[in-house]
Design a protein around this motif. Sequence first.
Motif, mmCIF file in Angstrom:
data_model
loop_
_atom_site.group_PDB
_atom_site.id
_atom_site.type_symbol
_atom_site.label_atom_id
_atom_site.label_comp_id
_atom_site.label_asym_id
_atom_site.label_seq_id
_atom_site.Cartn_x
_atom_site.Cartn_y
_atom_site.Cartn_z
ATOM 1 N N GLN A 84 0.807 -1.216 0.000
ATOM 2 C CA GLN A 84 0.000 0.000 0.000
ATOM 3 C C GLN A 84 0.843 1.270 0.000
ATOM 4 N N ARG A 85 1.873 1.334 0.826
ATOM 5 C CA ARG A 85 2.688 2.553 0.908
ATOM 6 C C ARG A 85 3.434 2.799 -0.405
ATOM 7 N N LEU A 86 3.918 1.719 -1.017
ATOM 8 C CA LEU A 86 4.609 1.873 -2.293
ATOM 9 C C LEU A 86 3.637 2.298 -3.385
ATOM 10 N N VAL A 87 2.436 1.723 -3.359
ATOM 11 C CA VAL A 87 1.416 2.099 -4.333
ATOM 12 C C VAL A 87 1.117 3.591 -4.243
ATOM 13 N N GLU A 88 0.957 4.095 -3.022
ATOM 14 C CA GLU A 88 0.646 5.517 -2.839
ATOM 15 C C GLU A 88 1.792 6.391 -3.346
ATOM 16 N N ALA A 89 3.027 5.993 -3.026
ATOM 17 C CA ALA A 89 4.183 6.786 -3.442
ATOM 18 C C ALA A 89 4.343 6.773 -4.958
ATOM 19 N N LEU A 90 4.203 5.592 -5.562
ATOM 20 C CA LEU A 90 4.361 5.491 -7.010
ATOM 21 C C LEU A 90 3.226 6.198 -7.751
ATOM 22 N N SER A 91 2.021 6.085 -7.243
ATOM 23 C CA SER A 91 0.886 6.766 -7.870
ATOM 24 C C SER A 91 1.129 8.264 -7.935
ATOM 25 N N TYR A 92 1.609 8.825 -6.824
ATOM 26 C CA TYR A 92 1.903 10.253 -6.781
ATOM 27 C C TYR A 92 3.009 10.604 -7.765
ATOM 28 N N LEU A 93 4.092 9.809 -7.765
ATOM 29 C CA LEU A 93 5.240 10.073 -8.636
ATOM 30 C C LEU A 93 4.833 10.012 -10.109
ATOM 31 N N LEU A 94 4.107 8.968 -10.471
ATOM 32 C CA LEU A 94 3.754 8.763 -11.879
ATOM 33 C C LEU A 94 2.790 9.841 -12.377
ATOM 34 N N LYS A 95 1.781 10.136 -11.577
ATOM 35 C CA LYS A 95 0.810 11.141 -11.995
ATOM 36 C C LYS A 95 1.454 12.527 -12.059
ATOM 37 N N LYS A 96 2.374 12.798 -11.133
ATOM 38 C CA LYS A 96 3.099 14.076 -11.135
ATOM 39 C C LYS A 96 3.906 14.241 -12.419
#
Length: 220
Positions: free
Chosen positions: A10-22
Amino acid sequence: MKLLLVEDEQRLVEALSYLLKKNGYATDIAMDGESGVEMALTGIYDVIILDRMLPKLDGISLLQEFRHRGFDTPVLFLTARDALKDRIEGLDAGADDYLVKPFSSEELLARLRALARRKTKELINQTITASGMNFDPLRGEVTKGQEIIQLSVKESLLLELLMYNQGQVITKERIFEKIWGYYSGTDIANVDLYIHYLRKKLSTSAIKTVRGVGYLFEEN
């Protein structure tokens, strides 16, 4: 680019989602292998980022099923398993790249750019010819005889999807997900509207309606 991230941390998903969308990547999430393969098989993604160790269906099995169905979408394995035999197994299963956790965000983005460049190079000078039309997906131009017809971005993406899958029925749902995305906030009625735009702009009857299902491109 439209990405599918299949990851259960979950924590990695949240971090990657933010990074990718950014960084401009439209990203959908699957947190187990069964959901991941179901979403991957829609065929709407440009790149898939895939963990190896997943609940319900592991990443290797997911990828093998995906490749068995004939999909050639680039896949990047993102995993903590760093032994040489694990890398070989992943690449032999059909992965295009293999990145070991922990990793830097800069390296992940660089690898995604490399996959994007590889995909773009495959499209260069690959015009699609059918039903008296030459379509250049990169330029968004259709040539009919001496006439050059310029398409909008959405029209071009729609025609590309139909022509690359010539003779196959594409459901409205798949078209909508590919062109507009799960979370676009628009209505699926846009599919019918843009089909109308294409038919009118191209003066073609090659785009057929399959009532209650979707559309297909068929030679006249």
